[in-house]
Design an enzyme around this catalytic site. Structure first.
Site, PDB file in Angstrom:
ATOM      1  N   ARG A  57      60.656  87.563  57.119  1.00 37.73           N
ATOM      2  CA  ARG A  57      60.488  88.197  55.813  1.00 37.73           C
ATOM      3  C   ARG A  57      59.626  87.358  54.861  1.00 37.73           C
ATOM      4  O   ARG A  57      58.612  87.830  54.340  1.00 37.73           O
ATOM      5  CB  ARG A  57      61.866  88.425  55.143  1.00 37.73           C
ATOM      6  CG  ARG A  57      62.568  89.665  55.578  1.00 37.73           C
ATOM      7  CD  ARG A  57      64.065  89.432  55.649  1.00 37.73           C
ATOM      8  NE  ARG A  57      64.345  88.675  56.856  1.00 37.73           N
ATOM      9  CZ  ARG A  57      64.639  89.237  58.016  1.00 37.73           C
ATOM     10  NH1 ARG A  57      64.790  90.514  58.091  1.00 37.73           N
ATOM     11  NH2 ARG A  57      64.814  88.520  59.111  1.00 37.73           N
ATOM     12  N   THR A  58      60.054  86.118  54.606  1.00 34.83           N
ATOM     13  CA  THR A  58      59.406  85.310  53.566  1.00 34.83           C
ATOM     14  C   THR A  58      57.947  85.007  53.926  1.00 34.83           C
ATOM     15  O   THR A  58      57.055  85.133  53.088  1.00 34.83           O
ATOM     16  CB  THR A  58      60.196  84.000  53.363  1.00 34.83           C
ATOM     17  OG1 THR A  58      61.587  84.321  53.312  1.00 34.83           O
ATOM     18  CG2 THR A  58      59.796  83.295  52.094  1.00 34.83           C
ATOM     19  N   LYS A  85      51.687  66.923  68.167  1.00 37.80           N
ATOM     20  CA  LYS A  85      51.043  65.738  68.769  1.00 37.80           C
ATOM     21  C   LYS A  85      51.474  64.469  68.056  1.00 37.80           C
ATOM     22  O   LYS A  85      50.901  63.411  68.238  1.00 37.80           O
ATOM     23  CB  LYS A  85      49.516  65.871  68.657  1.00 37.80           C
ATOM     24  CG  LYS A  85      48.932  67.060  69.376  1.00 37.80           C
ATOM     25  CD  LYS A  85      47.405  67.000  69.247  1.00 37.80           C
ATOM     26  CE  LYS A  85      46.807  68.367  69.117  1.00 37.80           C
ATOM     27  NZ  LYS A  85      45.469  68.343  68.540  1.00 37.80           N
ATOM     28  N   ARG A 107      58.165  76.208  53.510  1.00 39.02           N
ATOM     29  CA  ARG A 107      59.543  76.313  54.026  1.00 39.02           C
ATOM     30  C   ARG A 107      59.778  75.133  54.942  1.00 39.02           C
ATOM     31  O   ARG A 107      58.938  74.810  55.785  1.00 39.02           O
ATOM     32  CB  ARG A 107      59.762  77.608  54.806  1.00 39.02           C
ATOM     33  CG  ARG A 107      61.116  77.550  55.537  1.00 39.02           C
ATOM     34  CD  ARG A 107      61.547  78.840  56.112  1.00 39.02           C
ATOM     35  NE  ARG A 107      61.938  79.769  55.068  1.00 39.02           N
ATOM     36  CZ  ARG A 107      62.565  80.915  55.345  1.00 39.02           C
ATOM     37  NH1 ARG A 107      62.851  81.238  56.578  1.00 39.02           N
ATOM     38  NH2 ARG A 107      62.902  81.728  54.371  1.00 39.02           N
ATOM     39  N   HIS A 135      66.497  78.789  47.743  1.00 45.25           N
ATOM     40  CA  HIS A 135      65.522  79.791  48.178  1.00 45.25           C
ATOM     41  C   HIS A 135      65.209  80.637  46.930  1.00 45.25           C
ATOM     42  O   HIS A 135      65.629  81.784  46.811  1.00 45.25           O
ATOM     43  CB  HIS A 135      66.141  80.632  49.296  1.00 45.25           C
ATOM     44  CG  HIS A 135      65.166  81.452  50.078  1.00 45.25           C
ATOM     45  ND1 HIS A 135      63.861  81.673  49.682  1.00 45.25           N
ATOM     46  CD2 HIS A 135      65.309  82.136  51.253  1.00 45.25           C
ATOM     47  CE1 HIS A 135      63.260  82.436  50.581  1.00 45.25           C
ATOM     48  NE2 HIS A 135      64.113  82.725  51.535  1.00 45.25           N
TER      49      HIS A 135
END
Ligand code: CP
Length: 311
Positions: A57-58, A85, A107, A135
């Site tokens: 969603r976000t 890496k 996020r 959030h």
């Protein structure tokens, strides 16, 4: 203009900022219904969307919000980056700053990561969810959804149900609802509540049955299965008995009550399979379920945030 250039948590927002975001979202929601769903507002700006943790969603909501405003977008996904890496997060951020971006959307699975990156870069940052911390854009889209469903939001009664201790959504929503005069009750057993006094002063109930016929908004939280490093609840059967929304409970809801969930729903845990299936069809159940509307509103709210920070 917003009072700050970053949104790390709800504390960054004054009441005037929240009103401005909600009013701007009202203008952008109309753009989403146009035949040509694009405006030139942020042409020439570059937004970097950095997701170090999965999201449907976000991530997609921010991506489409930036594109609808004609911003250029760097879509970074940790799983396909040089982090694999051995490059550090800070070196990754430094590299993307070298591309000359105007704003980061981040996020991260660790609480506090967005603040750390904000302090390090001095750049505008929008927190798209940091661990169990906050959030804020989810809370803003939730508030906007409530606003679109009720004439007056002050004095509304909301129950937030479920896994409070692990929920960044609960943390942001409780703060935001308080600022807007919405009365919040938490429904959760002691083992799913934080041990500190973070939620002191809020009404706490242990079973959904205690609030089902009393609230205007029933906000079901996702069971954060990925954040439970110890067994937090005895069994799904126990969860169903005290915390889940099922068909018989649904029909006890107050007239006009709406059901919300940030997604993704764990079917059979927070909401029964049977009720989720009913909500996919037309009728009384679908009318009360606002989960899809939350997703749509999220795009308008995120367009508003990008516009207000960058323009
Ligand atoms: N509500 C929410 O944050 O969902 P995603 O994890 O899919 O972004």
């Amino acid at each position: 203009m917003l009072s700050g250039k970053s949104i790390i948590g709800i504390d960054d927002l004054k009441k005037e900022d929240i009103d401005l975001i909600i009013n701007s979202a009202d203008s952008f929601i109309e753009v989403l219904d146009r035949k040509v769903k694009k405006v030139p507002t942020l042409r020439g700006n570059t937004v970097a969307s950095l997701f170090f943790e999965p999201s449907t969603r976000t991530k997609n909501s921010f991506e489409i919000a930036a594109k609808r405003l004609s911003a250029d977008l760097i879509n970074f996904s940790a799983s396909s980056s040089s982090l694999k890496k051995g490059e550090s997060v800070i070196d990754t951020i430094n590299t993307i700053m070298g591309i000359k971006v105007n704003l980061f959307i981040i996020r991260h699975p660790e609480a506090g990561a967005c603040k750390l990156i904000s302090d390090f870069t001095g750049m505008p940052i929008i927190n798209a969810g940091d661990g169990a911390h906050e959030h804020p854009t989810q809370a803003l889209l939730d508030l906007y959804t409530i606003k679109r469903n009720f004439k007056k939001i002050e004095g509304l009664k909301v129950a937030i149900v479920g896994d409070i201790i692990n929920s960044r959504v609960a943390r942001s929503n409780v703060k935001l609802f308080k600022k807007m005069g919405i009365e919040t009750t938490l429904v959760s057993p002691t083992m799913l509540l934080p041990e500190n006094n973070e939620y002191m002063g809020l009404e706490i109930k242990n079973s959904i049955s205690e609030v089902i016929d009393k609230v205007d908004v029933l906000y079901m939280l996702r069971m954060q299965l990925e954040r439970q490093d110890r067994k937090m609840y005895p069994s799904i059967e126990e969860y169903n008995k005290f915390l889940s929304l099922n068909t018989s409970r649904f029909f006890c809801l107050k007239k006009g009550c709406i059901v919300m969930h940030p997604g993704p729903v764990n079917r059979g845990i927070e909401i029964s399979e049977e009720l989720m299936d009913l909500a996919d069809k037309n009728g009384e159940v679908a009318k009360k379920f606002k989960i899809k509307q939350q997703v749509t509103n999220g795009v308008a709210v995120r367009m508003a945030l990008l516009y207000l920070i960058l323009s």
